[in-house]
Design a protein around this motif. Structure first.
Motif, PDB file in Angstrom:
ATOM      1  N   UNK A   1      37.945 -35.900  -6.336  1.00  0.00           N
ATOM      2  CA  UNK A   1      37.900 -36.226  -4.903  1.00  0.00           C
ATOM      3  C   UNK A   1      37.847 -35.027  -3.972  1.00  0.00           C
ATOM      4  N   UNK A   2      38.682 -34.021  -4.192  1.00  0.00           N
ATOM      5  CA  UNK A   2      38.681 -32.861  -3.301  1.00  0.00           C
ATOM      6  C   UNK A   2      37.363 -32.094  -3.381  1.00  0.00           C
ATOM      7  N   UNK A   3      36.816 -31.959  -4.578  1.00  0.00           N
ATOM      8  CA  UNK A   3      35.548 -31.252  -4.747  1.00  0.00           C
ATOM      9  C   UNK A   3      34.391 -32.048  -4.160  1.00  0.00           C
ATOM     10  N   UNK A   4      34.422 -33.372  -4.341  1.00  0.00           N
ATOM     11  CA  UNK A   4      33.378 -34.219  -3.762  1.00  0.00           C
ATOM     12  C   UNK A   4      33.376 -34.111  -2.240  1.00  0.00           C
ATOM     13  N   UNK A   5      34.559 -34.069  -1.649  1.00  0.00           N
ATOM     14  CA  UNK A   5      34.655 -33.989  -0.190  1.00  0.00           C
ATOM     15  C   UNK A   5      34.098 -32.656   0.313  1.00  0.00           C
ATOM     16  N   UNK A   6      34.376 -31.582  -0.387  1.00  0.00           N
ATOM     17  CA  UNK A   6      33.825 -30.270  -0.011  1.00  0.00           C
ATOM     18  C   UNK A   6      32.305 -30.302  -0.068  1.00  0.00           C
TER      19      UNK A   6
ATOM     20  N   UNK B   1      31.656 -45.444  -0.877  1.00  0.00           N
ATOM     21  CA  UNK B   1      31.876 -44.029  -0.619  1.00  0.00           C
ATOM     22  C   UNK B   1      33.283 -43.768  -0.084  1.00  0.00           C
ATOM     23  N   UNK B   2      33.847 -42.656  -0.541  1.00  0.00           N
ATOM     24  CA  UNK B   2      35.171 -42.247  -0.079  1.00  0.00           C
ATOM     25  C   UNK B   2      35.099 -41.785   1.371  1.00  0.00           C
ATOM     26  N   UNK B   3      36.183 -41.924   2.133  1.00  0.00           N
ATOM     27  CA  UNK B   3      36.206 -41.433   3.517  1.00  0.00           C
ATOM     28  C   UNK B   3      35.807 -39.966   3.590  1.00  0.00           C
ATOM     29  N   UNK B   4      34.933 -39.640   4.520  1.00  0.00           N
ATOM     30  CA  UNK B   4      34.472 -38.267   4.684  1.00  0.00           C
ATOM     31  C   UNK B   4      33.213 -37.949   3.920  1.00  0.00           C
ATOM     32  N   UNK B   5      32.823 -38.798   2.976  1.00  0.00           N
ATOM     33  CA  UNK B   5      31.590 -38.573   2.211  1.00  0.00           C
ATOM     34  C   UNK B   5      30.434 -39.287   2.916  1.00  0.00           C
ATOM     35  N   UNK B   6      30.027 -38.736   4.037  1.00  0.00           N
ATOM     36  CA  UNK B   6      29.019 -39.377   4.882  1.00  0.00           C
ATOM     37  C   UNK B   6      27.612 -38.954   4.464  1.00  0.00           C
TER      38      UNK B   6
ATOM     39  N   UNK C   1      31.967 -39.235  -5.478  1.00  0.00           N
ATOM     40  CA  UNK C   1      31.895 -39.630  -4.068  1.00  0.00           C
ATOM     41  C   UNK C   1      32.454 -41.032  -3.812  1.00  0.00           C
ATOM     42  N   UNK C   2      32.989 -41.682  -4.823  1.00  0.00           N
ATOM     43  CA  UNK C   2      33.506 -43.041  -4.701  1.00  0.00           C
ATOM     44  C   UNK C   2      34.996 -43.015  -4.332  1.00  0.00           C
ATOM     45  N   UNK C   3      35.463 -44.090  -3.716  1.00  0.00           N
ATOM     46  CA  UNK C   3      36.883 -44.171  -3.349  1.00  0.00           C
ATOM     47  C   UNK C   3      37.775 -44.142  -4.586  1.00  0.00           C
ATOM     48  N   UNK C   4      37.242 -44.511  -5.746  1.00  0.00           N
ATOM     49  CA  UNK C   4      38.032 -44.530  -6.982  1.00  0.00           C
ATOM     50  C   UNK C   4      37.719 -43.341  -7.888  1.00  0.00           C
ATOM     51  N   UNK C   5      37.069 -42.316  -7.372  1.00  0.00           N
ATOM     52  CA  UNK C   5      36.760 -41.146  -8.192  1.00  0.00           C
ATOM     53  C   UNK C   5      38.037 -40.557  -8.785  1.00  0.00           C
ATOM     54  N   UNK C   6      38.008 -40.279 -10.084  1.00  0.00           N
ATOM     55  CA  UNK C   6      39.208 -39.797 -10.775  1.00  0.00           C
ATOM     56  C   UNK C   6      38.904 -38.636 -11.711  1.00  0.00           C
ATOM     57  N   UNK C   7      37.780 -37.964 -11.479  1.00  0.00           N
ATOM     58  CA  UNK C   7      37.390 -36.880 -12.372  1.00  0.00           C
ATOM     59  C   UNK C   7      36.042 -37.180 -12.996  1.00  0.00           C
ATOM     60  N   UNK C   8      35.742 -36.491 -14.071  1.00  0.00           N
ATOM     61  CA  UNK C   8      34.442 -36.659 -14.724  1.00  0.00           C
ATOM     62  C   UNK C   8      34.623 -36.813 -16.231  1.00  0.00           C
ATOM     63  N   UNK C   9      33.561 -37.210 -16.898  1.00  0.00           N
ATOM     64  CA  UNK C   9      33.545 -37.284 -18.352  1.00  0.00           C
ATOM     65  C   UNK C   9      32.720 -36.113 -18.900  1.00  0.00           C
ATOM     66  N   UNK C  10      33.090 -35.597 -20.065  1.00  0.00           N
ATOM     67  CA  UNK C  10      32.328 -34.496 -20.651  1.00  0.00           C
ATOM     68  C   UNK C  10      31.097 -35.012 -21.383  1.00  0.00           C
ATOM     69  N   UNK C  11      30.231 -34.101 -21.758  1.00  0.00           N
ATOM     70  CA  UNK C  11      29.048 -34.476 -22.523  1.00  0.00           C
ATOM     71  C   UNK C  11      28.478 -33.277 -23.250  1.00  0.00           C
TER      72      UNK C  11
END
Length: 401
Positions: free
Chosen positions: A301-306, A362-367, A218-228
């Motif tokens: 980012x696209x998934x977070x926005x959805x 927060x990224x735009x649209x993540x209200x 949900x952050x403006x700099x979101x670039x994916x995730x890390x595995x675990x």
């Protein structure tokens, strides 16, 4: 008939055991570190969540270690802890009244990696007989059922990250159909060269070299995730059954729903909002009754926005606290949503909304009202969301007893 959770077993990058995990979550203590299960220096992803200090020899029967994968070792350990936490001795329950249903995403990739190395280096005669079963998605379910003499309905669901909720929905069905005890949840462990390459194929893993900024949903700099690796195993019973044996439940599995997203390019909308609505309806609660949402928080980012839009359309802008403690562990696939459920149950009991570490703006649209510091609250109802690669979507409603 209400279904309740009476035992929790955790094996996660945030610690082994529910208490250690909860303490780390409240402290914001990350389990993300440089991958050390193999030399990952040549890979674009070099950080992951790894279970600290786990010794299979100290946790499970020695004969099972060479027969099973690390993922199953984690599941066996978590199941034993969950049964102990529930104060439930399987020997005292009729064997056909106990069921096991777990989630799996990767299967036994590390075991398979080693067997492939033997094949290519030494030839087919070096491949062990256990390769035929150790990699299999149902291996953990099978080993748990064998170890504890559970001969009721047993199964596995392979729905990636959403599987950890789907199995709890199935566990509730089994309780309603007469099973007295269901061991459920999931673990995963795919931190080996073969497993990491398979994960990279999605294009959704973060390749940032700063572990504190690599997974910031949900952050403006979101670039994916890390595995675990890791996850949680839970003990489910009917409310009356738990009461009869004097068990104190963590919470009630009040509602569940699942859906599947349309293919990319389709004119149909994502199913998350409808899945949330169906889960709430199944639980008999209104959006205003939900006190906290444990988000899927993909970090893409696209998934977070959805997800953010689905939450806003359901609850209103900033109307419900949203959190994603999984930034401390990475996404655990088959174990991830089960761990979120364990965390949500601990939050309901403690009256604390755990925070999300990492996101700053927060990224735009993540209200949404993303909780970035622990927040005391009178928590009665929690919603847990999970989405898996390929379209799997699930929602689970938990209620305080």
């Amino acid at each position: 008939m209400s279904t309740v959770v009476t035992g929790i077993g955790v094996v996660a990058p945030t610690g082994i055991g529910a208490a250690a995990h909860w303490e780390a979550v409240l402290a914001g203590k990350s389990g993300i570190a440089r991958i050390d299960r193999f030399d990952a220096s040549g890979y674009p992803v070099r950080y992951a969540g790894q279970v600290p200090g786990f010794s299979a020899r100290e946790r499970i029967p020695g004969r099972l270690i060479p027969q099973t994968d690390h993922w199953t070792h984690l599941g066996l350990a978590a199941a034993a802890d969950a049964l102990a936490d529930a104060a439930l001795d399987p020997a005292g329950v009729p064997e056909f009244e106990m069921a096991v249903v777990t989630a799996s995403s990767s299967g036994g990739t590390e075991f398979g990696q080693h067997e492939m190395e033997r094949l290519y280096r030494n030839g087919p005669s070096w491949v062990g007989a256990y390769q035929s079963i150790a990699w299999f998605y149902a291996a953990t379910t099978g080993q748990i059922s064998i170890r504890h003499g559970m001969r009721g309905p047993c199964g596995v669901l392979a729905c990636e990250q959403a599987g950890g909720l789907d199995v709890l929905g199935q566990a509730r069905r089994l309780i309603r159909r007469g099973s007295r005890v269901v061991v459920s949840g999931g673990t995963d462990a795919s931190l080996c060269p073969y497993g990491l390459v398979a994960q990279l194929s999605t294009g959704e893993l973060s390749t940032m070299d700063d572990p504190t900024r690599a997974y910031v949903p949900f952050d403006v700099e979101a670039s994916g995730y890390l595995p675990g690796e890791g996850g949680a195993i839970l003990i489910l019973e009917s409310e009356q059954g738990a009461k009869d044996r004097g068990a104190e439940p963590y919470g009630v599995v009040a509602g569940y729903a699942a859906g599947f997203d349309p293919p990319p390019g389709s004119e149909r909308p994502p199913v998350l909002k409808r899945t949330i609505e169906r889960a709430l309806a199944d639980a008999g609660v209104r959006p205003s009754d939900v006190d906290v949402v444990f988000a899927d928080a993909a970090g893409v980012p696209s998934a977070d926005l959805i997800e953010a839009r689905a939450l806003v359309e359901t609850f209103g802008p900033g109307s419900v606290p949203v959190t994603a403690p999984k930034t401390l562990t990475g996404r655990l696939y088959g174990g991830g949503a089960a761990l979120d459920v364990a965390t949500a149950l601990l939050a309901l009991r403690a009256g604390v909304v755990p925070h999300t570490t990492g996101p700053v703006r927060l990224a735009p649209g993540c209200d949404i009202d993303l909780v970035t510091r622990p927040r005391d609250a009178d928590l009665r109802t929690a919603l847990v969301l999970a989405r898996g690669h390929g379209g799997f979507t699930a929602a689970l409603v938990l209620r305080r007893p």
